[in-house]
Design a protein around this motif. Structure first.
Motif, PDB file in Angstrom:
ATOM      1  N   LEU A  13      33.514  43.213  33.584  1.00  0.00           N
ATOM      2  CA  LEU A  13      32.563  43.162  34.697  1.00  0.00           C
ATOM      3  C   LEU A  13      31.924  41.785  34.803  1.00  0.00           C
ATOM      4  CD1 LEU A  13      30.876  46.647  34.197  1.00  0.00           C
ATOM      5  CD2 LEU A  13      32.411  45.993  36.065  1.00  0.00           C
ATOM      6  N   ASP A  14      31.716  41.130  33.651  1.00  0.00           N
ATOM      7  CA  ASP A  14      31.186  39.768  33.680  1.00  0.00           C
ATOM      8  C   ASP A  14      32.198  38.804  34.297  1.00  0.00           C
ATOM      9  OD1 ASP A  14      28.777  40.486  32.517  1.00  0.00           O
ATOM     10  OD2 ASP A  14      29.511  40.164  30.473  1.00  0.00           O
ATOM     11  N   VAL A  15      33.474  39.042  34.020  1.00  0.00           N
ATOM     12  CA  VAL A  15      34.527  38.237  34.645  1.00  0.00           C
ATOM     13  C   VAL A  15      34.480  38.409  36.156  1.00  0.00           C
ATOM     14  CG1 VAL A  15      37.018  37.901  34.854  1.00  0.00           C
ATOM     15  CG2 VAL A  15      36.002  38.344  32.611  1.00  0.00           C
ATOM     16  N   LEU A  16      34.348  39.652  36.600  1.00  0.00           N
ATOM     17  CA  LEU A  16      34.265  39.936  38.033  1.00  0.00           C
ATOM     18  C   LEU A  16      33.069  39.224  38.655  1.00  0.00           C
ATOM     19  CD1 LEU A  16      35.140  41.505  40.560  1.00  0.00           C
ATOM     20  CD2 LEU A  16      33.842  43.472  39.695  1.00  0.00           C
ATOM     21  N   ARG A  17      31.909  39.308  38.011  1.00  0.00           N
ATOM     22  CA  ARG A  17      30.709  38.654  38.542  1.00  0.00           C
ATOM     23  C   ARG A  17      30.896  37.136  38.599  1.00  0.00           C
ATOM     24  NH1 ARG A  17      28.269  42.102  34.541  1.00  0.00           N
ATOM     25  NH2 ARG A  17      27.586  44.083  35.466  1.00  0.00           N
ATOM     26  N   ARG A  18      31.524  36.574  37.584  1.00  0.00           N
ATOM     27  CA  ARG A  18      31.753  35.131  37.539  1.00  0.00           C
ATOM     28  C   ARG A  18      32.651  34.696  38.693  1.00  0.00           C
ATOM     29  NH1 ARG A  18      32.724  31.384  33.277  1.00  0.00           N
ATOM     30  NH2 ARG A  18      33.386  29.409  34.226  1.00  0.00           N
ATOM     31  N   LEU A  19      33.696  35.445  38.933  1.00  0.00           N
ATOM     32  CA  LEU A  19      34.609  35.110  40.037  1.00  0.00           C
ATOM     33  C   LEU A  19      33.893  35.158  41.374  1.00  0.00           C
ATOM     34  CD1 LEU A  19      37.745  37.120  38.841  1.00  0.00           C
ATOM     35  CD2 LEU A  19      37.514  34.626  38.918  1.00  0.00           C
ATOM     36  N   ARG A  20      33.083  36.204  41.573  1.00  0.00           N
ATOM     37  CA  ARG A  20      32.386  36.324  42.850  1.00  0.00           C
ATOM     38  C   ARG A  20      31.300  35.251  42.993  1.00  0.00           C
ATOM     39  NH1 ARG A  20      36.580  38.321  43.747  1.00  0.00           N
ATOM     40  NH2 ARG A  20      36.952  40.554  44.107  1.00  0.00           N
ATOM     41  N   ALA A  21      30.659  34.878  41.885  1.00  0.00           N
ATOM     42  CA  ALA A  21      29.661  33.804  41.934  1.00  0.00           C
ATOM     43  C   ALA A  21      30.308  32.478  42.321  1.00  0.00           C
ATOM     44  CB  ALA A  21      28.957  33.677  40.584  1.00  0.00           C
ATOM     45  N   GLU A  22      31.578  32.320  41.952  1.00  0.00           N
ATOM     46  CA  GLU A  22      32.325  31.108  42.301  1.00  0.00           C
ATOM     47  C   GLU A  22      32.987  31.229  43.673  1.00  0.00           C
ATOM     48  OE1 GLU A  22      35.046  30.733  39.082  1.00  0.00           O
ATOM     49  OE2 GLU A  22      33.547  29.957  37.681  1.00  0.00           O
TER      50      GLU A  22
ATOM     51  N   SER B 238      29.630  47.329  43.114  1.00  0.00           N
ATOM     52  CA  SER B 238      28.683  46.315  43.590  1.00  0.00           C
ATOM     53  C   SER B 238      29.184  44.910  43.307  1.00  0.00           C
ATOM     54  CB  SER B 238      27.317  46.527  42.935  1.00  0.00           C
ATOM     55  OG  SER B 238      27.393  46.373  41.530  1.00  0.00           O
ATOM     56  N   GLY B 239      30.032  44.769  42.277  1.00  0.00           N
ATOM     57  CA  GLY B 239      30.567  43.456  41.955  1.00  0.00           C
ATOM     58  C   GLY B 239      31.712  43.025  42.839  1.00  0.00           C
ATOM     59  N   GLY B 240      32.228  43.936  43.647  1.00  0.00           N
ATOM     60  CA  GLY B 240      33.285  43.568  44.583  1.00  0.00           C
ATOM     61  C   GLY B 240      34.686  43.950  44.151  1.00  0.00           C
ATOM     62  N   ALA B 241      34.816  44.914  43.239  1.00  0.00           N
ATOM     63  CA  ALA B 241      36.149  45.393  42.865  1.00  0.00           C
ATOM     64  C   ALA B 241      36.768  46.161  44.024  1.00  0.00           C
ATOM     65  CB  ALA B 241      36.074  46.284  41.630  1.00  0.00           C
TER      66      ALA B 241
ATOM     67  N   VAL C  17      39.724  36.635  45.055  1.00  0.00           N
ATOM     68  CA  VAL C  17      40.855  37.352  44.470  1.00  0.00           C
ATOM     69  C   VAL C  17      40.544  38.845  44.381  1.00  0.00           C
ATOM     70  CG1 VAL C  17      40.020  36.937  42.111  1.00  0.00           C
ATOM     71  CG2 VAL C  17      42.440  37.433  42.508  1.00  0.00           C
ATOM     72  N   GLY C  18      41.544  39.663  44.702  1.00  0.00           N
ATOM     73  CA  GLY C  18      41.375  41.101  44.590  1.00  0.00           C
ATOM     74  C   GLY C  18      41.301  41.525  43.133  1.00  0.00           C
ATOM     75  N   VAL C  19      40.503  42.539  42.846  1.00  0.00           N
ATOM     76  CA  VAL C  19      40.342  43.016  41.476  1.00  0.00           C
ATOM     77  C   VAL C  19      40.411  44.534  41.465  1.00  0.00           C
ATOM     78  CG1 VAL C  19      38.802  43.206  39.486  1.00  0.00           C
ATOM     79  CG2 VAL C  19      38.938  41.046  40.760  1.00  0.00           C
ATOM     80  N   ILE C  20      41.310  45.059  40.648  1.00  0.00           N
ATOM     81  CA  ILE C  20      41.349  46.492  40.362  1.00  0.00           C
ATOM     82  C   ILE C  20      40.947  46.663  38.906  1.00  0.00           C
ATOM     83  CG2 ILE C  20      42.779  48.558  40.157  1.00  0.00           C
ATOM     84  CD1 ILE C  20      44.541  47.506  42.387  1.00  0.00           C
TER      85      ILE C  20
ATOM     86  N   ALA D 160      36.682  53.311  30.616  1.00  0.00           N
ATOM     87  CA  ALA D 160      35.254  53.547  30.851  1.00  0.00           C
ATOM     88  C   ALA D 160      35.068  54.518  32.011  1.00  0.00           C
ATOM     89  CB  ALA D 160      34.541  52.225  31.151  1.00  0.00           C
ATOM     90  N   ARG D 161      34.382  55.621  31.739  1.00  0.00           N
ATOM     91  CA  ARG D 161      34.163  56.654  32.748  1.00  0.00           C
ATOM     92  C   ARG D 161      32.704  56.749  33.179  1.00  0.00           C
ATOM     93  NH1 ARG D 161      38.301  60.781  32.676  1.00  0.00           N
ATOM     94  NH2 ARG D 161      40.023  60.171  31.304  1.00  0.00           N
ATOM     95  N   GLU D 162      31.819  55.934  32.572  1.00  0.00           N
ATOM     96  CA  GLU D 162      30.402  56.011  32.901  1.00  0.00           C
ATOM     97  C   GLU D 162      30.171  55.594  34.351  1.00  0.00           C
ATOM     98  OE1 GLU D 162      31.131  55.226  28.637  1.00  0.00           O
ATOM     99  OE2 GLU D 162      31.692  54.181  30.480  1.00  0.00           O
ATOM    100  N   LEU D 163      29.344  56.361  35.038  1.00  0.00           N
ATOM    101  CA  LEU D 163      29.105  56.085  36.450  1.00  0.00           C
ATOM    102  C   LEU D 163      28.423  54.749  36.665  1.00  0.00           C
ATOM    103  CD1 LEU D 163      28.104  59.570  37.921  1.00  0.00           C
ATOM    104  CD2 LEU D 163      30.206  58.270  38.308  1.00  0.00           C
ATOM    105  N   ASP D 164      27.618  54.283  35.698  1.00  0.00           N
ATOM    106  CA  ASP D 164      26.984  52.986  35.886  1.00  0.00           C
ATOM    107  C   ASP D 164      28.023  51.869  35.838  1.00  0.00           C
ATOM    108  OD1 ASP D 164      27.485  53.371  33.219  1.00  0.00           O
ATOM    109  OD2 ASP D 164      25.639  52.406  32.519  1.00  0.00           O
ATOM    110  N   THR D 165      29.095  52.069  35.045  1.00  0.00           N
ATOM    111  CA  THR D 165      30.176  51.087  35.027  1.00  0.00           C
ATOM    112  C   THR D 165      30.925  51.088  36.346  1.00  0.00           C
ATOM    113  OG1 THR D 165      30.449  51.402  32.635  1.00  0.00           O
ATOM    114  CG2 THR D 165      32.260  50.355  33.800  1.00  0.00           C
ATOM    115  N   VAL D 166      31.178  52.279  36.876  1.00  0.00           N
ATOM    116  CA  VAL D 166      31.831  52.382  38.187  1.00  0.00           C
ATOM    117  C   VAL D 166      30.959  51.732  39.258  1.00  0.00           C
ATOM    118  CG1 VAL D 166      32.706  53.967  39.932  1.00  0.00           C
ATOM    119  CG2 VAL D 166      33.012  54.502  37.507  1.00  0.00           C
TER     120      VAL D 166
END
Length: 227
Positions: free
Chosen positions: A63-72, A95-98, A76-79, A84-90
């Protein structure tokens, strides 16, 4: 042809996912990374269209990788592909743009469907001006006028015509399963063109597919109406 970077800390799992990608027509894996740092370096060097990104990496969260990419401002598409099944992770992934989220363990057809959906969205975004129905379909919602079961699918990508698309749908609506070659013969188009129409309609849910395994080689894809 969309290019894919596979990111997973498990070397064996990463190789399986890489082979899954290469097994999917129209997609090619351009690299594999096992850490967040290696993933960011690979994105900068390879410029993939899509990342299959694990959440649990040894140096930091996916998720930090995803945030870093979007901050830059990297589009790029991300799946996210993770156990991880926790709803906060989902929620963080959303929200991070996956673009999508796939829970391990899974079978190849589940990943293939995610890849095809990604390609369909990408092609729809390149199809020209948007109307509300297209926007609703891309965002996973529906307008009041388009909430019926017969709501129209995403517009055809560039190079495909509605008239030929209707002939393809008519061919698979007979109830019999067709290969891309058989559909091409029935409609009077090339096998490559028939495959593009069929895979587009597969991504939108208008048709379904069954893999028919033979004695050797890749399984044959048999299409039929999804309705």
């Amino acid at each position: 042809m969309p290019t894919v970077l596979v990111v997973d800390d498990d070397f064996m799992v990463a190789d399986i996912h890489r082979r899954f990608v290469d097994h999917t027509d129209g997609f090619t894996a351009v690299g594999v990374a096992h850490t967040a740092a290696a993933a960011l370096t690979a994105v900068a060097e390879l410029g993939p269209d899509l990342i299959l990104l694990d959440v649990h990496l040894p140096d930091t969260s996916g998720l930090d990788v995803l945030r870093r990419l979007r901050a830059e401002k990297n589009p790029v598409g991300v799946i996210m592909i993770t156990a991880a099944r926790e709803l906060d992770t989902v929620a963080d992934a959303l929200s991070g743009g996956a673009a999508d989220y796939l829970i391990k363990p899974f079978e190849y057809p589940q990943l293939r469907d995610k890849l095809e959906s990604f390609r369909a969205r990408t092609e729809a975004l390149e199809s020209g001006a948007a109307d509300q129905n297209l926007v609703d379909s891309l965002f996973g919602g529906s307008s009041a006028a388009d909430a019926r079961p017969e709501a129209r699918p995403l517009p055809l990508p560039k190079g495909l015509s509605a008239e030929t698309g209707r002939l393809v749908l008519d061919a698979v609506a007979t109830g019999a399963e067709l290969s891309a070659s058989e559909c091409a013969e029935a409609v009077g188009i090339s096998r490559v063109s028939a495959r593009r129409y069929l895979e587009h309609y597969l991504a939108t849910g208008a048709v379904s597919v069954r893999l028919q395994y033979g004695r050797a080689g890749r399984p044959e894809r048999r299409y039929r109406s999804g309705r």
